[in-house]
Scaffold this motif. Structure first.
Motif, PDB file in Angstrom:
ATOM      1  N   SER A 116      31.879  43.776 -34.705  1.00  0.00           N
ATOM      2  CA  SER A 116      32.440  43.929 -35.862  1.00  0.00           C
ATOM      3  C   SER A 116      32.330  42.686 -36.817  1.00  0.00           C
ATOM      4  N   ASN A 117      32.469  42.869 -38.139  1.00  0.00           N
ATOM      5  CA  ASN A 117      32.671  41.607 -39.103  1.00  0.00           C
ATOM      6  C   ASN A 117      33.654  40.790 -38.801  1.00  0.00           C
ATOM      7  N   GLU A 118      34.787  41.254 -38.459  1.00  0.00           N
ATOM      8  CA  GLU A 118      35.984  40.549 -38.067  1.00  0.00           C
ATOM      9  C   GLU A 118      35.523  39.423 -36.769  1.00  0.00           C
ATOM     10  N   ARG A 119      34.878  39.877 -35.865  1.00  0.00           N
ATOM     11  CA  ARG A 119      34.804  39.021 -34.556  1.00  0.00           C
ATOM     12  C   ARG A 119      33.495  38.181 -34.786  1.00  0.00           C
ATOM     13  N   ILE A 120      32.592  38.768 -35.640  1.00  0.00           N
ATOM     14  CA  ILE A 120      31.273  37.735 -35.940  1.00  0.00           C
ATOM     15  C   ILE A 120      31.684  36.637 -36.895  1.00  0.00           C
ATOM     16  N   LEU A 123      33.621  34.202 -34.688  1.00  0.00           N
ATOM     17  CA  LEU A 123      32.917  33.265 -33.712  1.00  0.00           C
ATOM     18  C   LEU A 123      31.985  32.164 -34.683  1.00  0.00           C
ATOM     19  N   ALA A 124      31.475  32.827 -35.734  1.00  0.00           N
ATOM     20  CA  ALA A 124      30.719  31.908 -36.673  1.00  0.00           C
ATOM     21  C   ALA A 124      31.260  30.897 -37.087  1.00  0.00           C
ATOM     22  N   ASN A 125      32.450  31.004 -37.737  1.00  0.00           N
ATOM     23  CA  ASN A 125      33.355  29.889 -38.060  1.00  0.00           C
ATOM     24  C   ASN A 125      33.649  29.093 -37.153  1.00  0.00           C
ATOM     25  N   LYS A 126      34.145  29.516 -35.915  1.00  0.00           N
ATOM     26  CA  LYS A 126      34.628  28.536 -34.803  1.00  0.00           C
ATOM     27  C   LYS A 126      33.115  27.750 -34.396  1.00  0.00           C
ATOM     28  N   GLU A 146      33.155  51.740 -31.141  1.00  0.00           N
ATOM     29  CA  GLU A 146      33.211  50.454 -30.567  1.00  0.00           C
ATOM     30  C   GLU A 146      34.323  49.592 -31.009  1.00  0.00           C
ATOM     31  N   GLN A 147      35.185  50.254 -31.969  1.00  0.00           N
ATOM     32  CA  GLN A 147      36.425  49.302 -32.558  1.00  0.00           C
ATOM     33  C   GLN A 147      37.412  48.821 -31.443  1.00  0.00           C
ATOM     34  N   GLU A 148      37.465  49.494 -30.266  1.00  0.00           N
ATOM     35  CA  GLU A 148      38.376  49.095 -29.370  1.00  0.00           C
ATOM     36  C   GLU A 148      37.884  48.085 -28.505  1.00  0.00           C
ATOM     37  N   ARG A 149      36.790  48.320 -28.029  1.00  0.00           N
ATOM     38  CA  ARG A 149      36.117  47.046 -27.621  1.00  0.00           C
ATOM     39  C   ARG A 149      35.942  45.931 -28.277  1.00  0.00           C
ATOM     40  N   GLU A 150      35.577  46.187 -29.533  1.00  0.00           N
ATOM     41  CA  GLU A 150      35.553  44.921 -30.261  1.00  0.00           C
ATOM     42  C   GLU A 150      36.710  44.086 -30.414  1.00  0.00           C
ATOM     43  N   GLN A 151      37.858  44.894 -30.686  1.00  0.00           N
ATOM     44  CA  GLN A 151      39.080  44.210 -30.635  1.00  0.00           C
ATOM     45  C   GLN A 151      39.704  43.550 -29.608  1.00  0.00           C
ATOM     46  N   LYS A 152      39.424  44.078 -28.317  1.00  0.00           N
ATOM     47  CA  LYS A 152      39.699  43.439 -27.169  1.00  0.00           C
ATOM     48  C   LYS A 152      38.690  42.035 -27.091  1.00  0.00           C
ATOM     49  N   SER A 153      37.394  42.231 -27.288  1.00  0.00           N
ATOM     50  CA  SER A 153      36.427  40.961 -27.267  1.00  0.00           C
ATOM     51  C   SER A 153      37.185  40.155 -28.108  1.00  0.00           C
ATOM     52  N   ALA A 155      40.127  39.395 -29.172  1.00  0.00           N
ATOM     53  CA  ALA A 155      41.356  38.852 -28.747  1.00  0.00           C
ATOM     54  C   ALA A 155      41.161  38.054 -27.692  1.00  0.00           C
ATOM     55  N   LEU A 156      39.919  38.249 -26.811  1.00  0.00           N
ATOM     56  CA  LEU A 156      39.714  37.378 -25.816  1.00  0.00           C
ATOM     57  C   LEU A 156      39.097  36.043 -26.542  1.00  0.00           C
ATOM     58  N   ALA A 157      38.117  36.147 -27.412  1.00  0.00           N
ATOM     59  CA  ALA A 157      37.733  35.210 -28.120  1.00  0.00           C
ATOM     60  C   ALA A 157      38.624  34.124 -28.751  1.00  0.00           C
ATOM     61  N   LYS A 158      39.657  34.853 -29.120  1.00  0.00           N
ATOM     62  CA  LYS A 158      40.902  34.081 -29.943  1.00  0.00           C
ATOM     63  C   LYS A 158      41.689  33.330 -28.738  1.00  0.00           C
ATOM     64  N   LYS A 159      41.897  33.973 -27.586  1.00  0.00           N
ATOM     65  CA  LYS A 159      42.753  33.416 -26.577  1.00  0.00           C
ATOM     66  C   LYS A 159      41.878  32.092 -26.224  1.00  0.00           C
TER      67      LYS A 159
END
Length: 196
Positions: A116-120, A123-126, A146-153, A155-159
């Motif tokens: 997802s754009n949101e996750r990429i 991660l890119a900013n981080k 893939e949206q549910e898996r991406e949202q979980k990924s 959420a974990l990245a943010k955690k």
């Protein structure tokens, strides 16, 4: 002089070392952007996913490089990053092993349809921090499944990463070595699921 790089995030490889439709699509998008630019280099990322239960004879990055060469890109215009086992690693090891040594701060990131754009962007900013200018190339394929898996990924990245300042490579690497089963062989996939 290295001025601009197009980073193609890994999208999977099979046991025989073949990249699938998602990765070939990403490489094609990267090659199209490459042909429109001067002083640009392609960076293919990825060894193999830490979730894979097989080990092909070639890295995902090398397989993508071979495909780009078959599309007419000169070999000396392509770098490979072969340490990463997930998207966080794609960006981390690309920055550490290629962007920093080569002095490249202007980049384009080609994301796969399963990302997802949101996750990429998160991660890119981080990983990249404020010193880098980047833009995304998005595939014209939508994957609602893939949206549910991406949202979980995400959420974990943010955690894991929210408390780490953007661009702090030492802290990100310490986290990867301490908590990520792809970079700490004593951890299992089950331990990752328990964190969600």
């Amino acid at each position: 002089m290295y001025k601009h790089a197009i980073i193609i995030l890994g999208c999977g490889i099979d046991a025989e070392g073949n990249i699938g439709a998602d990765a070939t699509n990403s490489v094609r998008l990267g090659v199209e952007a490459f042909s429109e630019s001067q002083d640009t280099y392609l960076i293919m990322t990825g060894d193999i996913s830490y979730k894979a239960n097989f080990k092909p004879s070639i890295s995902e990055a090398q397989a993508m490089k071979d495909y780009a060469i078959s599309l007419g890109v000169p070999s000396d215009k392509i770098f490979v990053e072969t340490e990463s086992k997930d998207t966080l690693g794609n960006l981390f090891f690309t920055k550490q092993n290629l962007l920093l040594p080569l002095g490249i701060t202007d980049i384009t990131i080609v994301r796969g349809p399963n990302q997802s754009n949101e996750r990429i962007r998160y991660l890119a900013n981080k990983v990249l921090g404020v010193e880098y200018d980047y833009r995304l190339i998005e595939p014209d394929i939508e994957r609602p499944d893939e949206q549910e898996r991406e949202q979980k990924s995400l959420a974990l990245a943010k955690k894991w990463l929210d408390s780490i300042p953007n661009g702090d490579m030492n802290a990100i690497y310490a986290l990867m070595r301490g908590k990520h089963p792809g970079y700490n062989s004593s951890l299992s996939l089950d331990s990752l699921q328990e964190l969600l």
